[in-house]
Design a protein around this motif. Structure first.
Motif, PDB file in Angstrom:
ATOM      1  N   GLY A 112       0.950  -1.212   0.363  1.00  0.00           N
ATOM      2  CA  GLY A 112      -0.125  -0.132   0.301  1.00  0.00           C
ATOM      3  C   GLY A 112       1.072   1.034  -0.318  1.00  0.00           C
ATOM      4  N   SER A 113       0.572   2.168   0.059  1.00  0.00           N
ATOM      5  CA  SER A 113       1.480   3.670   0.299  1.00  0.00           C
ATOM      6  C   SER A 113       2.485   3.685   0.799  1.00  0.00           C
ATOM      7  CB  SER A 113      -0.322   5.179   0.982  1.00  0.00           C
ATOM      8  OG  SER A 113      -1.504   4.733   0.116  1.00  0.00           O
ATOM      9  N   GLU A 150       1.694  -8.811  -1.612  1.00  0.00           N
ATOM     10  CA  GLU A 150       1.245  -7.865  -1.682  1.00  0.00           C
ATOM     11  C   GLU A 150      -0.168  -8.673  -1.806  1.00  0.00           C
ATOM     12  OE1 GLU A 150      -2.948  -5.751  -1.375  1.00  0.00           O
ATOM     13  OE2 GLU A 150      -0.500  -4.963  -1.267  1.00  0.00           O
ATOM     14  N   ARG A 173     -10.956  -0.690   1.403  1.00  0.00           N
ATOM     15  CA  ARG A 173      -9.758  -0.876   1.744  1.00  0.00           C
ATOM     16  C   ARG A 173      -8.833  -0.808   0.454  1.00  0.00           C
ATOM     17  NH1 ARG A 173      -8.829   3.292   3.525  1.00  0.00           N
ATOM     18  NH2 ARG A 173      -6.681   2.731   4.467  1.00  0.00           N
ATOM     19  N   LYS A 210      -6.726  -3.299  -2.094  1.00  0.00           N
ATOM     20  CA  LYS A 210      -5.982  -4.927  -1.950  1.00  0.00           C
ATOM     21  C   LYS A 210      -5.853  -4.902  -3.478  1.00  0.00           C
ATOM     22  CE  LYS A 210      -8.221  -9.159  -1.689  1.00  0.00           C
ATOM     23  NZ  LYS A 210      -9.226 -10.057  -1.760  1.00  0.00           N
ATOM     24  N   GLY A 223      -2.598  -0.194  -2.436  1.00  0.00           N
ATOM     25  CA  GLY A 223      -3.002  -0.402  -2.046  1.00  0.00           C
ATOM     26  C   GLY A 223      -4.376   0.301  -2.343  1.00  0.00           C
ATOM     27  N   SER A 224      -4.812   0.762  -0.971  1.00  0.00           N
ATOM     28  CA  SER A 224      -5.878   2.593  -1.363  1.00  0.00           C
ATOM     29  C   SER A 224      -5.629   3.608  -1.795  1.00  0.00           C
ATOM     30  CB  SER A 224      -6.385   2.792   0.639  1.00  0.00           C
ATOM     31  OG  SER A 224      -7.143   1.831   1.174  1.00  0.00           O
ATOM     32  N   SER A 284      -0.530   6.827  -7.777  1.00  0.00           N
ATOM     33  CA  SER A 284      -0.815   6.298  -6.687  1.00  0.00           C
ATOM     34  C   SER A 284       0.057   5.114  -6.363  1.00  0.00           C
ATOM     35  CB  SER A 284      -1.342   4.333  -7.107  1.00  0.00           C
ATOM     36  OG  SER A 284      -0.298   4.008  -7.821  1.00  0.00           O
ATOM     37  N   GLY A 293      -1.422  -2.211   6.862  1.00  0.00           N
ATOM     38  CA  GLY A 293      -2.675  -0.972   6.690  1.00  0.00           C
ATOM     39  C   GLY A 293      -3.574  -1.050   8.206  1.00  0.00           C
ATOM     40  N   ASP A 347       3.084   2.308   8.557  1.00  0.00           N
ATOM     41  CA  ASP A 347       2.001   2.152   8.138  1.00  0.00           C
ATOM     42  C   ASP A 347       1.319   3.615   8.964  1.00  0.00           C
ATOM     43  OD1 ASP A 347       0.286   0.569   9.674  1.00  0.00           O
ATOM     44  OD2 ASP A 347       0.296  -0.741   7.892  1.00  0.00           O
ATOM     45  N   ASN A 387      -3.498   9.871   2.937  1.00  0.00           N
ATOM     46  CA  ASN A 387      -2.725   8.892   2.448  1.00  0.00           C
ATOM     47  C   ASN A 387      -1.327  10.272   2.541  1.00  0.00           C
ATOM     48  OD1 ASN A 387      -1.775   9.126  -1.129  1.00  0.00           O
ATOM     49  ND2 ASN A 387      -2.317   6.966   0.128  1.00  0.00           N
TER      50      ASN A 387
END
Length: 540
Positions: free
Chosen positions: A12-13, A34, A80, A82, A86-87, A195, A253, A501, A514
């Motif tokens: 994710g981020s 992931e 959320r 996936k 990620g988000s 992203s 997350g 995170d 974010n």
């Protein structure tokens, strides 16, 4: 036997920023895991594609909370991300760092190195702001930050009406004046979503010291004498063990990081015992202190020129689609909201505790999962509480890693939170009935002018209120009995394991989350590199 220096759980981020930063050093061998799929898809890249991803079965966890008594027993849908990014691959692309005092308060809670002046260099380092560099903005970083591709006249008039109510104008919500009203910026570059995966990982996929794997469910973190040694992964129906010579880094997350910790034997003793999980370390705060921004949406019927509803529905949407394909501009290149106003719910609040967001369009979520732009012209205005007093929890449904966690946010159970939200709704009405935005309004559609009393407003919030999808603090940083990580993001009571995170936030930031999640990834990577845990000797 597979061995890496660092295993990052979650792309994710924060995880994507970590992978980029740690592999800047060619000596580090990094695995990024992931559970979701690849995210190189047209509707992910297209900013307006967010509506199509809201209930996506592949790129979205599609979580629901437990029933909440204060919300009339309602389960709330929690999207959320996936997949790679990620988000940040499904969100509204809004880039808000938060208020200076948020971070200074983190530091004051026993987290040296996390004050605003400490974190600002990390924000600037990851950014390339199209407005150029200044004391607050960065250029040259991987993440492109841009202004809206189209600025509607109604957006300018909303700013003016808010200003006439005494809300100061601000040219940069991430600059010197956070508490004010102005245009938001977004993680969009040349009309395409940026992203965390696109900005940080995709450009360096050819690095020999970086391995990225999708479709991998981490079932648990492995330990030996309270040292994290690797992970047990399920992929394509097979289980395998992957070892970490230096550290395991959990970046799954705020909902999944505490779940993985508990499945691995780290968490509240009673919770582990309830599910028959062998305890590695009793850590009471894991999954506790859950915070989120409770969100309420209002809608206003408007004059046609005030809204772009018509342009993105019916036959018009095909013309707009052609425009986007040809130019990567137009309405399909826009993030969710254009304008934000950071305001106080009452005069004695230290700094703004409400975020009001304006968008010159409206839409409806249907129970089928379809998101449909409204047929009549409309403007949407939402509000969420920035520093809620309410906290909830993430707990386990079972010891099966494939089962979703139990999510209990406890919205609307604190009287001060309820009063703040009511203030936000009344401030929206004042702005929307103040010129010049008042001239764009035909009628109040949601909640409607019949909703006036405190009881009616509470009913409206209980029946329609939602999540802003800004969940944090379930593995929070600090020194109190419920702190999960220290200021270096090391999990307390064990070694060679960190959480990096949004779950580490001591409390949620004042705005969309974010940007601070990305900063946490950058600062976390720097600390990991500075600490340089020596490699373990691993015998094949």
């Amino acid at each position: 036997m597979e061995i890496y220096d660092y295993i990052i759980i979650g792309a994710g981020s924060a995880g994507c920023v970590l992978a980029r930063a740690l592999t800047d050093n060619p000596e580090n061998k990094v695995l990024l895991l992931e559970v979701g799929p690849h995210s190189d898809r047209f509707w992910v890249d297209t900013p307006a594609g967010m509506a199509k991803l809201y209930f996506d079965k592949e790129l979205n966890w599609n979580y629901f909370t437990e029933p909440m008594p204060a919300l009339r027993g309602r389960k709330m849908y929690w999207p959320r991300g996936k997949g790679l990014g990620g988000s940040s691959s499904i969100n509204g692309m809004i880039y808000i760092r938060g208020h200076r005092s948020d971070f200074d308060n983190w530091r004051a809670l026993g987290n040296p190195g996390w004050g605003y002046d400490d974190v600002l260099p990390y924000f600037k380092a990851i950014e390339h702001n199209e407005r150029g560099a200044d004391e607050y903005r960065g250029v040259g970083g991987p993440l492109w930050i841009s202004d809206p591709a189209v600025k509607m006249s109604s957006s300018f008039d909303f700013i003016e009406s808010a200003h006439r109510m005494g809300i100061p104008r601000t040219e940069d919500l991430n600059g010197v004046l956070h508490d004010g009203v102005g245009f938001m910026q977004h993680t969009i570059r040349d009309g395409k979503r940026q992203s965390a995966y696109v900005a940080f990982v995709k450009p360096v996929l050819d690095r020999p010291n970086l391995t990225v794997r999708t479709g991998c469910l981490v079932e648990r973190i492995l330990f030996q004498n309270k040292q994290a040694t690797g992970v047990e992964v399920s992929a394509n129906g097979e289980k395998k063990t992957i070892l970490a010579a230096r550290e395991v880094i959990l970046s799954a997350g705020s909902l999944n990081s505490p779940q993985v910790l508990m499945l691995s034997g780290i968490g509240p003793h009673e919770e582990l015992q309830r599910h028959g999980i062998r305890q590695v370390h009793d850590l009471p705060g894991v999954g506790q202190s859950l915070q989120d921004h409770f969100y309420v949406h209002t809608a206003w019927r408007s004059t046609e020129s005030s809204s772009y509803n018509r342009n993105i529905r019916g036959l018009w949407k095909y013309l707009e689609g052609a425009r986007y394909l040809a130019t990567h501009g137009g309405y399909l290149a826009l993030g969710t909201s254009q304008v934000a106003a950071f305001v106080k719910s009452r005069p004695d609040v230290e700094y703004a505790d409400l975020q009001i967001s304006f968008r010159p369009m409206t839409f409806t979520y249907h129970s089928t999962g379809q998101v449909e732009v409204d047929s009549e012209p409309g403007m949407g205005v939402s509000v969420f509480i920035l520093r809620p007093r309410t906290t909830g929890a993430v707990t386990l449904r079972s010891a099966n890693p494939a089962d979703t966690p139990k999510l209990t946010p406890n919205f609307l159970t604190d009287e001060d939170d309820v009063r703040a939200m009511m203030s936000g709704l009344r401030q929206i009405r004042k702005i929307m009935t103040t010129e010049p935005i008042a001239s764009h309004v035909i009628s109040e559609h949601i909640p409607g002018p019949h909703v006036q009393t405190d009881t009616q407003l509470l009913d409206f919030m209980a029946e329609t209120g939602n999540t802003a999808a800004h969940q944090t603090s379930t593995c929070r940083m600090g020194r109190d009995p419920l702190a999960v990580v220290d200021e270096r993001l090391r999990v307390r009571g064990v070694e060679r394991l960190r959480v990096v995170d949004a779950s580490i936030m001591p409390h949620v930031t004042s705005g969309n989350t974010n940007a601070p999640s990305l900063m946490i990834g950058a600062k976390g990577a720097d600390m990991i590199s500075q600490d340089a845990v020596p490699r373990r000797r691993i015998h094949a």
